[in-house]
Motif scaffolding. Structure first.
Motif: not given
Lengths: 371, 709
Positions: A172, A176, A292, A295-296, A301, A304-305, A308, A311-312, A315
């Protein structure tokens, strides 16, 4: 106005995620209390206490500046790899597979920590990679090596579930990070072709059996299919509102295996019904949506990564566990975050939450610098 | 985003270098995709949850309930088998028992060694249990011990947590008060076999402690005797620990069956047979009720209930007295001279004057061959009465040739020989009443004179079972067409008359009375009761030709069979009886038994006194002797005895035991049937020998040889 009376430190905490999480953990504690036959020990109390302790840890983690994360990425990754090798060696010596190191006060599963670890190191890697290189092999090869080493070690243990979790987080991040889409499409196609082959060659017998039984649980109602069948019975018999607190016969009469760990959702759904299940889903939806958004909103960079990826990771836990207990995925040993009893998974998930909270801080202008 | 989407082979188009801003844009779009993917997984899970909890709720609720509630069947108490007075032949008694459920046993060896310590099991018993554990499938329970006292039962019960798969319970077990005496009559019960379960998928069959009928009446009337199981509903954990009792439903005991048997007489007859191998059948001359139907030696159905142990099996299968064969229904014997009253009756019916005489000089030439009388010195002038009471063979040789076989055979059938009676037992043997048509059908050969000669003295092709002999005795006695009845039916219609003239019967009765109470061959059979006279007829049937043995001594297997049929009182027949003793060495082995059994019917105390005297000589009663033999075997072989067969194998072995001898083997053409041992003139052994086997080769030959060959 009101805010002025609240200490700044408390006001700055992301209550939008801490409150739903606390509610979920307390709910989980109640489920564990019932699963223990109406006792706080051995699970419920420990579960809540651990959450409090790890929440404190998450708050500490959230105050670590971005630079430290970046500097720690590679060394911590290397350390985890060494630990994985160590576990493998210890397992060889003691005979049979071993997944944890006994630290005395707790049992540490390096593979568990590798889930955020791989996210961290890949986020760092793509943040230092010049954007123009993103469509060259230099964007792919190091990432594949970084992933392949720990994933290989974990699968050697053998722990397919954690191996897949690590790989999923890594893939993921790559997605991204902006790697060309065709990679993922052909990769997906390759997996679709290779999976059946791997099924017959790479997988261990017990893993193969689990997959087969997942496809047809009734084929082995007293063996491996037993888990899935009993879990579905527990969830299905709960109905809309459940059998009532402390009234779950499936868990109390030991029909449901691992009622306090991997199958805790079934234990919950039996007593609280579909309503309880929706509550759990909604809390996870809130947490993941918050993650998320962090992250946004993240400033650069790397963050952000990183966000995310965290979160992944959460998840993946939730998704695989819930699919498993509802009979949509084969039985793999993955607990439900914040509800299942277990220190390692609580620590990993709270590390993810703490990291997300840290990224959240970095994105607020006034918190951008270390205080 | 579109420009980032490139194929590997389109690289030569050299896209513009990617910038950080582009990557951020891509990240946002892809994060959105990721979020959507997560949301759809969430929706999928919510949908699945709703499906399970709402749409399939009823199904899973039922499954959960069936998990939670454990239904334990309580084996129903089996219906009793009672005798004509209501005394139990098979009853139930409360007992404590311990079973093993193979699927739940974790470590069979450890469990068994603990159990054998607690229960004091012997080594051979442990080996038996191990064999059964290996053969048992899944949840088919294996009995460890039954009839336990409270202390042992409690000792096992308290250690249950460390003994998974062990099930102690209190229940009822089958009990046969007279044991071996009713083994063949009632049969026995045992745990259901895998085959039984395949036939009838009833969970009751695999309930520990439940037994089904395995043989005899227990098997035939299984449905009636079984009853309806009770049930105990409990809430139990997955591992079977009971959490809470939810209620109990009582069992409905099976219906009893009442037999026409007299339990006391049955037991007496069984004991009176003593060390011999034989059978006793007693019938009521008014109704056809079977008062006793005994085949000895037998097995003890009490010890069969928990399966057949290795020592017991060895003991039974090595016994040449074939204890597993029900000789009453499955033993076939040449009836010997017991057919003579019947043959004489056929002469009378054919119009022969009872005073018509023949001079017996010890033999009669038929064709070119001499057929001897058992008494080689001859009987002199012999009429019908003397022919019967002295059992003169020549009289029958002579007149049978005049009257012809067809008339004799018809009378034999009329009196029950060769007839099939509806008895609730499988695999009965019905024997043969030979006549010319039968021989043509069977062997494609013409009937010969010597066949008639043989048949009239109950040799040759003629074969009967003891039940048929008893029927013959009762029909001769009553003149009624009696059918043997085993099930009590007080409203059964009276048997019709055979249509034989009473004066003819009176002639036969008088001659048979003379056998016992006059100048006949069984003077010692007189019953010691004032005013009751018994009429009878002796019979001796050769087993091997005289070239092998003289039938009196030597190898047990070569001795003659002894028969006796009788009824009493002779002038007003009430009871008829047939006794057959295998290899008894002649009728002398049979009629004392008949005498005492008949005495028992009129004076029990007197008969018991006689029996007790005998039993002192024999080394105790049946149970005591069997126990002594068992102990001797156990001491000698212990657990080293070969494994006992399972039900199927045992059934096959019993079947083999029960297979009647192939018909023609009894085609003795020897014209000198051995003496029925009259006290009057014991035949010296030497005189019996010379006439021996004019056709030595013919003795065991399947087809009868030509006369004088």
């Amino acid at each position: 106005m009101q805010r002025a009376y609240i200490p700044d430190f408390i006001a700055r905490q992301p209550w939008g995620v801490i409150l739903p999480l606390s509610a979920l953990v307390i709910f989980g504690g109640a489920v564990l209390y019932s699963a223990a036959g109406g006792h706080l020990m051995p699970w419920a109390l420990l579960h809540v206490v651990r959450f409090v302790v790890f929440l404190g840890m998450a708050m500490v983690v959230s105050r670590i500046p971005a630079a430290w994360y970046k500097n720690a990425a590679l060394p911590s990754y290397a350390l985890l790899c060494v630990l994985l090798v160590l576990v493998e060696l210890l397992g060889r010596v003691s005979g049979g597979s071993q997944r944890w190191l006994n630290l005395g006060f707790m049992q540490l599963q390096p593979s568990e920590l590798m889930k955020p670890g791989i996210v961290l190191v890949l986020a760092w890697f793509y943040s230092v990679l010049p954007p123009s290189e993103i469509r060259t092999w230099r964007a792919i090869a190091p990432a594949v090596v970084l992933l392949g080493l720990p994933a290989g070690l974990v699968m050697l243990q053998p722990d397919l579930g954690t191996g897949l979790a690590i790989s999923f987080g890594a893939v993921v991040i790559m997605f991204l990070a902006g790697l060309p889409l065709w990679l993922f499409i052909t990769g997906g196609a390759t997996v679709a072709v290779a999976a059946p082959l791997a099924f017959f060659t790479v997988l261990h017998d017990y893993q193969r059996k689990r997959v087969l039984v997942f496809l047809d649980p009734e084929s082995d109602p007293l063996g491996s299919g037993y888990h899935i069948t009993q879990s579905k019975i527990a969830i299905g018999s709960g109905g809309l509102f459940g059998k009532g607190f402390g009234q779950g016969s499936q868990s109390h009469l030991d029909y449901l295996p691992e009622a306090h760990t991997d199958f805790v959702f079934a234990t919950m759904a039996e007593e609280w019904g579909m309503i309880g299940g929706f509550f759990v889903l909604i809390v996870f939806a809130l947490v993941l949506r918050w993650g998320l958004n962090v992250a946004l909103r993240a400033p650069d960079r790397f963050s952000r990564l990183l966000a995310a990826g965290m979160v992944t990771t959460i998840f993946f836990y939730v998704c695989i566990n819930l699919m498993m207990v509802m009979g949509l995925a084969p039985v793999v040993g993955i607990p439900l975050p914040f509800v299942s009893h277990g220190g390692s998974s609580m620590m990993t998930n709270m590390l993810c939450i703490g990291t997300l909270m840290a990224v959240d801080r970095w994105s607020r202008p006034q918190d951008g610098v270390l205080r | 985003m579109r420009q980032t989407w490139t194929w590997p082979w389109s690289k030569q188009t050299k896209p513009l270098p990617v910038t950080g801003a582009q990557l951020t844009h891509s990240f946002e779009r892809r994060t959105f995709v990721l979020g959507m993917a997560q949301a759809s997984v969430g929706l999928l899970l919510a949908g699945r949850l709703t499906w399970l909890a709402v749409a399939e709720n009823a199904k899973y609720r039922a499954a959960s309930e069936s998990n939670r509630v454990n239904l334990t069947l309580i084996p129903p108490r089996r219906g009793w088998v009672i005798d004509r007075t209501g005394a139990p032949l098979a009853a139930n008694r409360a007992d404590f028992r311990v079973d093993l459920v193979p699927d739940r046993v974790v470590d069979a060896d450890a469990t068994l060694s603990t159990l054998s310590k607690l229960l004091g099991l012997t080594a051979d018993r442990v080996s038996d249990i191990k064999d059964k554990l290996e053969k048992a499938r899944g949840f088919q329970p294996v009995e460890v011990a039954s009839n336990l006292d409270w202390d042992k039962f409690a000792a096992v019960s308290v250690r249950l947590p460390e003994l998974p798969g062990v099930i102690p319970q209190r229940g009822f077990s089958r009990y046969y008060p007279t044991g071996p005496a009713v083994g063949h009559l009632v049969g026995y019960v045992g745990p259901a076999s895998a085959q039984d379960y395949e036939k009838e998928h009833n969970p009751l069959l695999i309930t520990p402690g439940f037994k089904i009928g395995k043989d005899g009446l227990e098997k035939h009337f299984e449905e009636r005797l079984r009853g309806v199981p009770g049930a105990r509903r409990v809430e139990a954990t997955a591992s079977g620990r009971v959490v809470r009792d939810l209620g109990t439903r009582e069992d409905v005991p099976g219906k009893p069956i009442q037999l026409t048997i007299d339990a006391g007489l049955q037991d007496y007859a069984a004991r009176r047979i003593g060390l011999e191998s034989g059978s006793v059948v007693v019938m009521d001359c008014a109704t056809g009720d079977l008062l006793a139907m005994v085949s000895m030696p037998s097995f003890d159905p009490n010890s069969f209930a928990d399966g057949i142990g290795r020592i017991e099996w060895k003991m039974l299968s090595e016994d040449d007295h074939v204890p597993l064969r029900n000789k009453v229904l499955r033993g076939l014997y040449p009836p010997g001279s017991t057919v003579k009253p019947m043959v004489a009756l056929s002469f009378l019916e054919a119009g022969l004057d009872p005073e018509a005489s023949v001079g017996c000089a010890g033999g009669l030439r038929v064709g070119n061959r001499v057929f001897h009388c058992w008494n080689h010195r001859g009987h002199g002038t012999t009429n019908m009465s003397k022919g019967i009471y002295q059992s003169c063979d020549v009289y029958f040789y002579h007149f049978a040739q005049q009257i012809g076989m067809d008339k004799i055979a018809a009378m034999a059938r009329r009196l029950g020989l060769g007839q099939e009676f509806p008895m609730p037992y499988p695999g009965q043997s019905y024997g043969t009443v030979p006549d010319p048509a039968w021989k043509r059908r069977k062997y494609g050969k013409e009937w010969a004179i010597y066949d008639t000669v043989n048949a009239t003295i109950g040799q040759g092709y003629m074969l009967v079972n003891p039940l048929q002999q008893a029927v013959m005795a009762s029909r001769l006695a009553s003149g009624l067409q009696l059918t043997p009845r085993l099930l009590m039916d007080r409203h059964a219609p009276r048997a019709p008359s055979l249509g034989i003239k009473q004066e003819h019967l009176d002639i036969i009765h008088a001659a048979m009375n003379e056998v016992v109470n006059g100048r006949g061959t069984a003077g010692k059979a007189r019953i010691p009761i004032e005013g009751v006279q018994m009429a009878g007829k002796t019979g001796t049937a050769q087993v091997v030709g005289l070239n092998i043995g003289n039938g009196k001594g030597g190898l047990w297997k070569h001795r003659d069979h002894g028969h006796f049929i009788c009824f009493a009182p002779f002038d007003k027949p009430r009871y008829a009886c047939a006794v057959a003793i295998e290899h008894g060495g002649g009728s002398g082995a049979a009629y004392p038994i008949a005498r005492d059994v008949m005495t028992f019917l009129f004076d029990r105390a007197k008969a018991m006194e006689v029996l007790e005297g005998y039993e002192k000589e024999w080394g105790g009663n049946v149970q005591q002797r069997m126990a002594a033999k068992y102990n001797a075997y156990a001491a000698k072989f212990g657990a080293s005895a070969p494994e006992a067969p399972d039900d199927t194998q045992a059934a096959e072995a019993v079947e083999a035991d029960n297979a009647p001898a192939p018909e023609p083997t009894a085609a003795q053409t020897d014209a000198a049937p051995p003496a029925p041992e009259p006290e009057a003139s014991p035949a010296p052994a030497e005189t019996a020998a010379p006439a021996a086997a004019p056709t030595p080769a013919a003795v065991a030959a399947p087809a009868p040889p030509q006369p004088g060959a």
